[in-house]
Design a protein around this motif. Structure first.
Motif, PDB file in Angstrom:
ATOM      1  N   GLN A  43     -44.806  95.624 -35.369  1.00 59.13           N
ATOM      2  CA  GLN A  43     -45.444  96.275 -36.526  1.00 59.13           C
ATOM      3  C   GLN A  43     -44.881  95.733 -37.840  1.00 59.13           C
ATOM      4  O   GLN A  43     -45.621  95.409 -38.761  1.00 59.13           O
ATOM      5  CB  GLN A  43     -45.170  97.788 -36.472  1.00 59.13           C
ATOM      6  N   ILE A  44     -43.549  95.658 -37.881  1.00 55.69           N
ATOM      7  CA  ILE A  44     -42.905  95.205 -39.116  1.00 55.69           C
ATOM      8  C   ILE A  44     -43.342  93.787 -39.453  1.00 55.69           C
ATOM      9  O   ILE A  44     -43.755  93.495 -40.583  1.00 55.69           O
ATOM     10  CB  ILE A  44     -41.358  95.276 -38.988  1.00 55.69           C
ATOM     11  N   SER A  53     -49.051  90.141 -43.318  1.00 55.07           N
ATOM     12  CA  SER A  53     -50.208  90.457 -44.158  1.00 55.07           C
ATOM     13  C   SER A  53     -49.927  90.303 -45.657  1.00 55.07           C
ATOM     14  O   SER A  53     -50.830  90.393 -46.474  1.00 55.07           O
ATOM     15  CB  SER A  53     -50.697  91.875 -43.855  1.00 55.07           C
ATOM     16  N   TYR A 108     -44.315  87.026 -36.446  1.00 53.05           N
ATOM     17  CA  TYR A 108     -45.359  87.911 -35.925  1.00 53.05           C
ATOM     18  C   TYR A 108     -46.126  87.220 -34.787  1.00 53.05           C
ATOM     19  O   TYR A 108     -46.247  87.763 -33.693  1.00 53.05           O
ATOM     20  CB  TYR A 108     -46.313  88.325 -37.053  1.00 53.05           C
ATOM     21  N   SER A 142     -45.940  92.276 -38.449  1.00 47.72           N
ATOM     22  CA  SER A 142     -47.361  92.218 -38.753  1.00 47.72           C
ATOM     23  C   SER A 142     -47.596  92.604 -40.216  1.00 47.72           C
ATOM     24  O   SER A 142     -48.461  92.045 -40.902  1.00 47.72           O
ATOM     25  CB  SER A 142     -48.135  93.117 -37.778  1.00 47.72           C
ATOM     26  N   ALA A 143     -46.764  93.545 -40.710  1.00 49.94           N
ATOM     27  CA  ALA A 143     -46.852  93.896 -42.135  1.00 49.94           C
ATOM     28  C   ALA A 143     -46.452  92.708 -43.002  1.00 49.94           C
ATOM     29  O   ALA A 143     -47.129  92.370 -43.987  1.00 49.94           O
ATOM     30  CB  ALA A 143     -45.967  95.103 -42.425  1.00 49.94           C
TER      31      ALA A 143
END
Ligand SMILES: Nc1ncnc2c1ncn2[C@@H]1O[C@H](COP(=O)(O)OP(=O)(O)O)[C@@H](O)[C@H]1O
Ligand SMILES: [Mg+2]
Lengths: 257, 204
Positions: free
Chosen positions: B53-54, B60, B91, B56-57
């Motif tokens: 999640q981290i 982005s 990621y 992936s942030a």
């Protein structure tokens, strides 16, 4: 000599109404061929897996040749025990040869000895080495895969073998052959076998003694004849009545073992 | 167009080589970092999801914004560009490594453990080979992505093909824009085709 001993072993999984192992105590002498019989979900696999420490019991002790397995390094312990997993579990990226050579590789056998033993084991489970050693598991039938699983567990000649429904995927004719073969291998080896099955005929045919389980409890642990003549309770009685030819074989004196 | 290439081959091939070097350096560091992080994530699915999640942030965040944040700390050029590119790759790589590892059938792990493989042996002999197709796919994606983002890194003086493209844009030099684009596509294409081939071979 006692090979395996369980003392008051308990194991409960979360969300279960009964214990997978309910105060199980059993003493298994060296050289026995113990079959463990019971319907699905009664704790047979759990019993097997506590012996090689894939599961840790909630309470109780297990001894292997007098030594508490808690005091043995689990990796060492498992290398000294043969294990045939119920789901077969062959490695799809390895050839039959490399699958069977799993433990020899862990034990660092040299290549010549490994190859020789792989071929010997393949013949033992009635598969032609030349034809099968270089195949991949995906190129085998379910029954052939199970035979490879058996060969893989037998190769290092362990003193104790845990076999979890090893013939479940094998057709009746080949099953019969393999049962006879396994019985012969056992008789020649003086090793101790624990063989899980839900097939009554198989349990009675192979077992020097039979453990009958229900809902995590051992209902009876005795020879085939004793079980037929003196079933421990109603459950056992009904169980053996479902397979009339089993009782016939043993009551009429044909010991079949 | 080809006469332009012939005349400026030194400059174009120099930038091409520089770009390749950035991609390789990034890839090398990314794979090592992702491998180490993944190894520690093997024991916990929860931690795995959180870390993915981290990253992936992070993935982005626009690259310009990340460059801007790091320039005060690390300065201009590769010192900032490579850490940013490595962070992006985490990621793509960790996601693919972990999903490959998690897809390995439980019964295979149990068979390995039951026969006496140590955790390390189980990872290297069973899980890793079975996860390889997914891992190679992750590497392929990250090369393509690095090749693209590294172009933008030229704006913070990282060099490579981006330099040609930027100056082409500034001076409206079509030949520069064309060759900058073609050469970066070639890198991405070679990586893509090469690793697809490798993937196929692993899958057999
Ligand atoms: N890892 C596990 N987690 C939760 N429940 C389990 C697990 N393993 C077994 N059980 C439960 O314990 C009971 C006994 O299972 P098992 O020993 O596999 O039975 P058997 O091999 O006799 O079919 C079953 O109800 C099963 O659902
Ligand atoms: Mg079972």
């Amino acid at each position: 000599m006692t090979a395996v001993e369980l003392k008051n072993v308990n194991k409960q999984f979360p969300g279960m109404s009964y214990k997978a192992l309910d105060n199980v105590s059993v003493t298994i002498e060296e050289g026995e061929f113990i079959t463990i019989l019971g319907s699905s979900g009664c704790g047979k696999t759990t019993l097997i897996k506590t012996i090689n420490r894939l599961y840790e019991p909630d309470s109780g002790d297990i001894f292997l040749y007098g030594k508490n397995i808690r005091d043995t390094n689990p990796v060492e312990l498992r290398r000294s025990i043969g294990y045939v997993i119920q789901q077969i579990g062959l490695f799809p990226h390895m050839t039959v040869r490399d699958n069977i050579a799993t433990i020899p590789k862990l034990l660092k056998w040299d290549k010549a000895k490994t190859d020789e033993q792989v071929d010997r084991l393949l013949s033992l489970v009635q598969l032609d080495p030349a034809e099968f050693r270089n195949r991949y598991p995906s190129q085998l039938s379910g029954g052939q895969q199970q035979r490879i699983g058996l060969a893989r567990a037998l190769i290092a000649d362990p003193k104790v073998m845990l076999l979890d429904e090893p013939f479940g995927a094998i057709d009746a004719i080949n099953r019969e052959k393999l049962q006879n073969e396994l019985k012969k291998i056992h008789a020649e080896s003086h090793k101790t076998y624990l063989f899980v099955t839900h097939d009554i005929r198989e349990a009675f045919k192979l077992g020097t003694k039979i453990i009958i389980m229900n809902q995590g409890k051992i209902l009876q642990y005795a020879t085939a004849q004793e079980i037929i003549c003196k079933p421990a309770d109603r459950f056992v009685k009904e169980l053996i009545q479902t397979t009339t030819d089993v009782s016939k074989d043993y009551v009429s004196g044909g010991e079949g073992i | 167009m080809f006469s332009y290439f012939a005349k400026h081959a030194d400059m174009l091939l120099g930038a091409f080589a520089e770009h390749l070097l950035i991609v390789f350096e990034t890839l090398f560091l990314s794979v090592i970092l992702a491998a180490v992080i993944s190894y520690f994530l093997l024991k916990s699915e929860k931690a795995t999801n959180m870390v993915i999640q981290i990253f992936s942030a992070v993935y982005s965040i626009p690259s310009m914004a990340l460059f801007a944040m790091l320039i005060p700390l690390l300065g201009l050029g590769n010192a900032t560009a490579i850490p940013v590119l490595v962070a992006y790759n985490q990621y793509l790589l960790i996601r693919n490594i972990m999903s490959g590892m998690q897809q390995v059938d439980k019964s295979m792990l149990e068979a390995g453990t039951g026969m006496g493989m140590s955790h390390w042996q189980l990872v290297t002999r069973v899980q890793l080979p079975l996860a390889m197709p997914s891992i190679v796919a992750g590497i392929r994606l990250s090369i393509v992505s690095t090749t693209g983002i590294a172009v933008i890194a030229a704006s913070i003086n990282a060099g490579g093909l981006g330099k040609i493209l930027l100056s082409g844009l500034r001076t409206m030099n079509v030949n520069k824009i064309l060759w900058g684009t073609i050469l970066s596509v070639i890198i991405a294409l070679i990586a893509d085709v090469g690793l697809r081939q490798l993937e196929k071979r692993i899958r057999r």
